[in-house]
Design a protein around this motif. Structure first.
Motif, PDB file in Angstrom:
ATOM      1  N   THR A   5     -92.507  79.806  -8.016  1.00  0.00           N
ATOM      2  CA  THR A   5     -91.517  80.535  -8.751  1.00  0.00           C
ATOM      3  C   THR A   5     -90.461  80.834  -7.568  1.00  0.00           C
ATOM      4  OG1 THR A   5     -92.875  81.526 -10.191  1.00  0.00           O
ATOM      5  CG2 THR A   5     -90.792  82.513 -10.243  1.00  0.00           C
ATOM      6  N   ILE A   6     -89.306  80.168  -7.992  1.00  0.00           N
ATOM      7  CA  ILE A   6     -88.085  80.676  -7.011  1.00  0.00           C
ATOM      8  C   ILE A   6     -86.887  81.489  -7.795  1.00  0.00           C
ATOM      9  CG2 ILE A   6     -86.312  79.494  -5.645  1.00  0.00           C
ATOM     10  CD1 ILE A   6     -88.122  77.023  -5.401  1.00  0.00           C
ATOM     11  N   ILE A   7     -86.951  82.702  -7.117  1.00  0.00           N
ATOM     12  CA  ILE A   7     -85.946  83.533  -7.660  1.00  0.00           C
ATOM     13  C   ILE A   7     -84.808  83.719  -6.965  1.00  0.00           C
ATOM     14  CG2 ILE A   7     -85.664  85.888  -8.522  1.00  0.00           C
ATOM     15  CD1 ILE A   7     -89.026  85.929  -8.554  1.00  0.00           C
TER      16      ILE A   7
ATOM     17  N   SER B  60     -78.265  75.528  -0.464  1.00  0.00           N
ATOM     18  CA  SER B  60     -79.158  76.421  -0.984  1.00  0.00           C
ATOM     19  C   SER B  60     -79.825  75.420  -2.183  1.00  0.00           C
ATOM     20  CB  SER B  60     -78.959  77.535  -1.643  1.00  0.00           C
ATOM     21  OG  SER B  60     -78.145  77.403  -2.922  1.00  0.00           O
ATOM     22  N   ILE B  61     -81.149  75.904  -2.685  1.00  0.00           N
ATOM     23  CA  ILE B  61     -81.894  74.928  -3.705  1.00  0.00           C
ATOM     24  C   ILE B  61     -80.884  74.871  -4.897  1.00  0.00           C
ATOM     25  CG2 ILE B  61     -83.123  77.123  -4.644  1.00  0.00           C
ATOM     26  CD1 ILE B  61     -84.421  73.554  -4.155  1.00  0.00           C
ATOM     27  N   PHE B  62     -79.879  75.979  -5.156  1.00  0.00           N
ATOM     28  CA  PHE B  62     -79.181  75.820  -6.108  1.00  0.00           C
ATOM     29  C   PHE B  62     -77.906  74.518  -6.151  1.00  0.00           C
ATOM     30  CE2 PHE B  62     -80.393  80.257  -6.127  1.00  0.00           C
ATOM     31  CZ  PHE B  62     -81.147  80.451  -7.381  1.00  0.00           C
ATOM     32  N   ASP B  63     -77.870  74.106  -4.697  1.00  0.00           N
ATOM     33  CA  ASP B  63     -77.040  73.100  -4.658  1.00  0.00           C
ATOM     34  C   ASP B  63     -77.754  71.713  -4.950  1.00  0.00           C
ATOM     35  OD1 ASP B  63     -74.670  74.598  -3.798  1.00  0.00           O
ATOM     36  OD2 ASP B  63     -75.799  74.969  -1.741  1.00  0.00           O
ATOM     37  N   VAL B  64     -78.988  71.888  -4.391  1.00  0.00           N
ATOM     38  CA  VAL B  64     -79.797  70.576  -5.049  1.00  0.00           C
ATOM     39  C   VAL B  64     -80.071  70.567  -6.220  1.00  0.00           C
ATOM     40  CG1 VAL B  64     -82.187  69.799  -4.510  1.00  0.00           C
ATOM     41  CG2 VAL B  64     -81.116  70.858  -2.508  1.00  0.00           C
TER      42      VAL B  64
ATOM     43  N   GLY C  84     -77.855  71.238  -8.520  1.00  0.00           N
ATOM     44  CA  GLY C  84     -76.578  71.192  -9.177  1.00  0.00           C
ATOM     45  C   GLY C  84     -76.037  72.467  -9.841  1.00  0.00           C
ATOM     46  N   ILE C  85     -76.674  73.409  -9.565  1.00  0.00           N
ATOM     47  CA  ILE C  85     -76.236  74.615 -10.341  1.00  0.00           C
ATOM     48  C   ILE C  85     -74.928  75.433  -9.759  1.00  0.00           C
ATOM     49  CG2 ILE C  85     -77.017  76.916 -11.114  1.00  0.00           C
ATOM     50  CD1 ILE C  85     -79.728  75.816 -11.420  1.00  0.00           C
ATOM     51  N   LYS C  86     -73.854  75.275 -10.405  1.00  0.00           N
ATOM     52  CA  LYS C  86     -72.743  75.643  -9.836  1.00  0.00           C
ATOM     53  C   LYS C  86     -71.884  76.589 -10.711  1.00  0.00           C
ATOM     54  CE  LYS C  86     -71.685  71.665  -6.623  1.00  0.00           C
ATOM     55  NZ  LYS C  86     -72.646  72.089  -5.833  1.00  0.00           N
TER      56      LYS C  86
ATOM     57  N   ARG D 176     -78.358  74.873 -19.107  1.00  0.00           N
ATOM     58  CA  ARG D 176     -78.473  73.468 -19.495  1.00  0.00           C
ATOM     59  C   ARG D 176     -79.872  73.019 -18.781  1.00  0.00           C
ATOM     60  NH1 ARG D 176     -72.583  71.515 -19.889  1.00  0.00           N
ATOM     61  NH2 ARG D 176     -72.458  71.936 -17.461  1.00  0.00           N
ATOM     62  N   ASP D 177     -80.226  73.463 -17.738  1.00  0.00           N
ATOM     63  CA  ASP D 177     -81.291  73.030 -16.802  1.00  0.00           C
ATOM     64  C   ASP D 177     -82.482  73.572 -17.260  1.00  0.00           C
ATOM     65  OD1 ASP D 177     -83.141  72.398 -14.737  1.00  0.00           O
ATOM     66  OD2 ASP D 177     -81.361  72.249 -13.394  1.00  0.00           O
ATOM     67  N   LYS D 178     -83.543  72.899 -17.687  1.00  0.00           N
ATOM     68  CA  LYS D 178     -84.799  73.322 -18.256  1.00  0.00           C
ATOM     69  C   LYS D 178     -85.650  73.812 -17.248  1.00  0.00           C
ATOM     70  CE  LYS D 178     -84.848  70.404 -22.208  1.00  0.00           C
ATOM     71  NZ  LYS D 178     -85.429  69.665 -22.906  1.00  0.00           N
ATOM     72  N   ARG D 179     -85.447  73.574 -15.937  1.00  0.00           N
ATOM     73  CA  ARG D 179     -86.160  74.232 -14.907  1.00  0.00           C
ATOM     74  C   ARG D 179     -85.710  75.619 -14.474  1.00  0.00           C
ATOM     75  NH1 ARG D 179     -84.314  69.433 -10.729  1.00  0.00           N
ATOM     76  NH2 ARG D 179     -82.470  70.107 -11.890  1.00  0.00           N
ATOM     77  N   VAL D 180     -84.840  76.000 -15.021  1.00  0.00           N
ATOM     78  CA  VAL D 180     -84.060  77.260 -14.770  1.00  0.00           C
ATOM     79  C   VAL D 180     -84.310  78.244 -15.832  1.00  0.00           C
ATOM     80  CG1 VAL D 180     -81.920  78.370 -14.058  1.00  0.00           C
ATOM     81  CG2 VAL D 180     -82.466  76.260 -13.149  1.00  0.00           C
ATOM     82  N   THR D 181     -84.270  79.432 -15.543  1.00  0.00           N
ATOM     83  CA  THR D 181     -84.307  80.502 -16.542  1.00  0.00           C
ATOM     84  C   THR D 181     -83.660  81.571 -16.051  1.00  0.00           C
ATOM     85  OG1 THR D 181     -86.904  80.099 -17.051  1.00  0.00           O
ATOM     86  CG2 THR D 181     -85.838  82.374 -17.638  1.00  0.00           C
ATOM     87  N   LEU D 182     -82.567  81.663 -17.014  1.00  0.00           N
ATOM     88  CA  LEU D 182     -81.543  82.626 -16.642  1.00  0.00           C
ATOM     89  C   LEU D 182     -81.963  83.962 -17.106  1.00  0.00           C
ATOM     90  CD1 LEU D 182     -78.387  83.077 -15.499  1.00  0.00           C
ATOM     91  CD2 LEU D 182     -77.864  82.734 -18.030  1.00  0.00           C
ATOM     92  N   LEU D 183     -81.969  84.877 -16.037  1.00  0.00           N
ATOM     93  CA  LEU D 183     -82.303  86.455 -16.381  1.00  0.00           C
ATOM     94  C   LEU D 183     -80.956  87.076 -16.854  1.00  0.00           C
ATOM     95  CD1 LEU D 183     -84.741  87.041 -13.465  1.00  0.00           C
ATOM     96  CD2 LEU D 183     -85.201  86.304 -15.879  1.00  0.00           C
TER      97      LEU D 183
END
Length: 197
Positions: free
Chosen positions: A111-113, A137-141, A143-145, A152-159
């Motif tokens: 889990t990456i927070i 950072s991992i967010f750049d990899v 593509g989260i900008k 839209r990214d299923k790997r990400v959960t927005l808190l």
């Protein structure tokens, strides 16, 4: 310089005569203290090795290890075994090689927070390789900008619920940074501005 050296030798010789000490006696004492120092340093090295072994054993048997990302690859005591779970916080600041190293220590669940809008990894070099591996950072990899990328990214959960700030302060970052998605938890309404964040 030679005159000064001769003067210093003469003064030292006179001082030794007044103290009734010979150069040989000083050399003997010096040798004795050096041996004692070496014995102490050797014992300190043994104790440090024993402490490292104890720490390594404790870490190897631990059910939970909380540490900094850097310690996972710099600490000699860090266990050689894999971990079941990795939870990494403050991911926006984690240089990719460090993050990948920690992920490599994990067997099953990661889990990456972090917040992609917070500080990126610190990288002073302008070298293209340093920029590629140390400044991203991992967010750049991933593509989260922008906020929409997280939705839209299923790997990400927005808190989207915040618990720290009074609503009036949260409103500033919500309006100017988080595009209005942040919600205030009920507990924040009991805080007031003079309590701060």
């Amino acid at each position: 310089k030679e005159i000064e050296l001769n003067k210093a030798i003469s003064e030292a010789s006179n001082s030794l005569k007044k103290l009734k000490i010979t150069e040989t006696e000083i050399e003997v004492q010096k040798h004795k203290y050096e041996l004692r120092r070496d014995t102490i340093l050797s014992r300190i090295a043994e104790i440090n090795k024993e402490l490292e072994e104890i720490q390594k054993n404790i870490l190897a048997e631990a059910k939970l290890v909380a540490t900094t990302l850097t310690k996972t690859f710099t600490a000699k005591q860090f266990p050689d075994r894999k971990f079941d779970v990795l939870i990494l916080d403050e991911a926006s600041m984690a240089p990719l090689p460090h993050l990948y190293w920690a992920v490599g220590l994990c067997d099953s669940s990661i889990t990456i927070i972090g917040d992609f809008l917070q500080l990126p990894p610190i990288c002073f070099s302008e070298n293209p390789m340093a920029q590629k591996w140390l400044a991203r950072s991992i967010f750049d990899v991933l593509g989260i900008k922008a906020i929409k990328d997280t939705q839209r990214d299923k790997r990400v959960t927005l808190l989207d619920t915040q618990y720290r700030m009074v609503p009036a302060i949260c409103e500033i970052s919500n309006r100017f940074v988080y595009q209005g998605i942040l919600k205030d938890h009920l507990s924040t309404s009991r805080k007031n501005l003079k309590d701060g964040v």
